[in-house]
Design a protein around this motif. Structure first.
Motif, mmCIF file in Angstrom:
data_model
loop_
_atom_site.group_PDB
_atom_site.id
_atom_site.type_symbol
_atom_site.label_atom_id
_atom_site.label_comp_id
_atom_site.label_asym_id
_atom_site.label_seq_id
_atom_site.Cartn_x
_atom_site.Cartn_y
_atom_site.Cartn_z
ATOM 1 N N ALA A 174 1.000 -1.299 0.129
ATOM 2 C CA ALA A 174 -0.048 0.137 -0.139
ATOM 3 C C ALA A 174 0.782 0.983 0.143
ATOM 4 O O ALA A 174 2.056 1.136 0.524
ATOM 5 N N ALA A 175 0.318 2.464 -0.575
ATOM 6 C CA ALA A 175 0.870 3.631 -0.396
ATOM 7 C C ALA A 175 0.053 4.642 0.296
ATOM 8 O O ALA A 175 -1.385 4.433 0.118
ATOM 9 N N PHE A 196 -0.967 -1.837 7.270
ATOM 10 C CA PHE A 196 0.098 -0.824 6.843
ATOM 11 C C PHE A 196 1.031 -0.720 7.681
ATOM 12 O O PHE A 196 1.436 0.383 8.278
ATOM 13 N N LEU A 197 1.739 -1.748 8.100
ATOM 14 C CA LEU A 197 3.118 -1.936 8.629
ATOM 15 C C LEU A 197 4.120 -1.696 7.588
ATOM 16 O O LEU A 197 3.843 -1.744 6.359
ATOM 17 N N PRO A 198 5.109 -0.779 8.093
ATOM 18 C CA PRO A 198 6.203 -0.500 7.035
ATOM 19 C C PRO A 198 6.995 -1.901 6.375
ATOM 20 O O PRO A 198 6.974 -2.807 7.164
ATOM 21 N N ASN A 199 7.403 -1.776 5.230
ATOM 22 C CA ASN A 199 7.959 -2.934 4.541
ATOM 23 C C ASN A 199 9.324 -3.018 5.244
ATOM 24 O O ASN A 199 10.552 -2.875 4.156
ATOM 25 N N SER A 200 9.585 -3.524 6.240
ATOM 26 C CA SER A 200 10.990 -3.890 7.016
ATOM 27 C C SER A 200 10.777 -5.091 7.578
ATOM 28 O O SER A 200 9.856 -5.737 7.867
ATOM 29 N N VAL A 201 11.904 -5.284 8.400
ATOM 30 C CA VAL A 201 11.906 -6.538 9.438
ATOM 31 C C VAL A 201 10.963 -6.416 10.634
ATOM 32 O O VAL A 201 10.888 -5.283 11.042
ATOM 33 N N LEU A 207 4.057 -0.103 2.114
ATOM 34 C CA LEU A 207 3.543 -0.460 3.171
ATOM 35 C C LEU A 207 3.106 -1.881 3.143
ATOM 36 O O LEU A 207 2.443 -2.284 1.943
ATOM 37 N N VAL A 208 3.109 -2.829 4.066
ATOM 38 C CA VAL A 208 2.542 -4.252 4.006
ATOM 39 C C VAL A 208 0.995 -3.996 4.012
ATOM 40 O O VAL A 208 0.727 -3.505 5.302
ATOM 41 N N ALA A 209 -0.006 -4.092 3.139
ATOM 42 C CA ALA A 209 -1.232 -3.912 3.370
ATOM 43 C C ALA A 209 -2.023 -4.632 4.474
ATOM 44 O O ALA A 209 -2.723 -4.114 5.216
ATOM 45 N N GLU A 210 -1.580 -5.753 4.761
ATOM 46 C CA GLU A 210 -1.942 -6.578 5.680
ATOM 47 C C GLU A 210 -0.986 -7.477 6.280
ATOM 48 O O GLU A 210 -0.536 -8.423 5.270
#
Length: 397
Positions: A79-80, A147-152, A102-105
């Protein structure tokens, strides 16, 4: 002097109402198909709305402060997002492919040896984002975070088993795969609770001292409110007393005629004229009598007729008759007099048997069903919200 001040106040309020308009903006994703959007605050959880075609025109809430716009690419579960205030300044949100960070879910699946965990606390850290979730039996060992950031991602879960409090931590990497992302958390314990038990770990919290209002301030606010309402009432009475014919003429043009005391809402149809009962004799003896049809019984057929209607938030009802009705600010079947956000000829509502359709008539501020602007005749379903400018109705049958 007092009359002049009251009239000035009324003019000021009228100008505010006239200036009110629907704030809309256009969402254009980087591709066509497989995209949806959500307008919500970070702590809310709303269902996404599909983006059909290359773009969609969305309506902003009345108070956009604190809201964000999320565009979801369902094919990769990314997601953006953007701040709604900034989007409204440009009237558009056009995220590029590299902005979907962002990780949508993200689904956290708890895997105990048996049973359902009745209560647990889950703390998730992803980049600078920290989210805490309370898990109950109703979650059925699964919780979703959007909507978590795309990271560890690191997590820490605290739960109670056999009267002992246990803590477990681990990590997951959302950058490893696109699409659905699930983190499995093994729990080395057995539980007997089930999803239906509805166990909850929530406890009521006492109000903070700062939340209590000063009684003097509350009294002053109430007095100011009463004075304001009383001033408006007096100004309205004074204007009606000195311009009674003008007010009655305007009310008649707007369809605001006195109603029957037995029906103060005016929603019930008028009683049909009474006619004398007539005896009808069937001359054709070839018609089957009741009980002489096939199978020995002639069963009468009863047609069920729906009662479609538009209901305002205040409970006012507008029945939808057979045929097409116009909706607008002036000289319409459903006249929304004095509503500046409604065009003179705004929309049409058509009833064909038990199917109700709404179409926009080229209005300035648009027609919306469930928050989405319509561009072609659209069928209404019970419970739908239909909005003309800023005026909304709920459709019922």
């Amino acid at each position: 002097m007092i009359r002049a001040a009251l009239l000035f106040l009324l003019c000021f309020i009228a100008n505010l109402s006239f200036a009110q308009s629907v704030r809309t903006f256009t969402i254009t994703p980087p591709g066509e198909g497989g995209f949806s959007y959500i307008i919500q605050k970070p702590d809310e959880s709303k269902a996404p709305l599909p983006i059909e075609g290359k773009s969609v025109e969305a309506a902003a809430p009345e108070d956009p402060n604190g809201y964000r716009v999320y565009v979801i690419d369902t094919s990769i579960n990314r997601a953006a997002s953007a701040d709604l205030i900034k989007v409204l300044k440009t009237k558009k949100f056009t995220p590029k492919s590299d902005e979907f960070t962002l990780v949508a879910e993200t689904i956290f699946q708890l895997n105990p040896k048996s049973g359902v965990i009745p209560a647990a606390n889950l703390k998730v850290t992803s980049g600078k984002e920290v989210v805490t979730k309370l898990i109950t039996a109703q979650n059925n060992n699964q919780v979703s975070i959007r909507f978590l950031p795309n990271s560890v991602i690191s997590y820490e879960i605290t739960y109670e088993a056999d009267s002992n409090q246990s803590r477990l931590s681990g990590m997951g990497d959302a950058t490893k795969t696109a699409g659905a992302f699930t983190i499995d958390i093994p729990i080395d314990a057995e539980f007997t609770a089930t999803e239906e038990s509805g166990v909850t770990n929530e406890t009521p919290t006492a109000p903070k001292p700062s939340d209590a209002k000063n009684p003097f301030v509350s009294l002053l606010q109430n007095l100011i409110g009463l004075a304001f309402v009383g001033g408006l009432a007096y100004a309205g009475y004074w204007y009606y007393k000195n311009n009674q014919k003008v007010v009655e003429k305007l009310a008649d043009q707007a369809g605001l005629k006195p109603q029957d005391p037995a029906d103060p809402t005016g929603a019930l149809p008028a009683d049909p004229p009474k006619k004398d009962l007539q005896k009808i004799v069937l001359q054709d003896s070839s018609l089957p009598k009741l009980g002489e049809g096939q199978g020995g019984v002639v069963t009468p057929t009863i047609a069920v007729t729906k009662n479609p209607r538009l209901v305002t938030p205040e409970g006012n009802i507008h029945l939808v008759p057979e045929g097409t009705q116009s909706i607008g600010r002036e000289s319409a079947d459903l006249t929304l007099a004095g509503e500046s956000s409604v065009s003179r000829s705004h929309a049409q509502i058509t009833r064909d048997a038990n199917q109700i359709t709404v179409s926009d008539s080229g209005s300035t501020n648009g027609t919306y069903i469930n928050g989405t602007k319509i561009t072609s005749p659209t069928v209404l379903n019970p419970g739908d919200t239909v909005q003309f400018g800023t005026i909304s109705f709920r459709y019922e049958e």
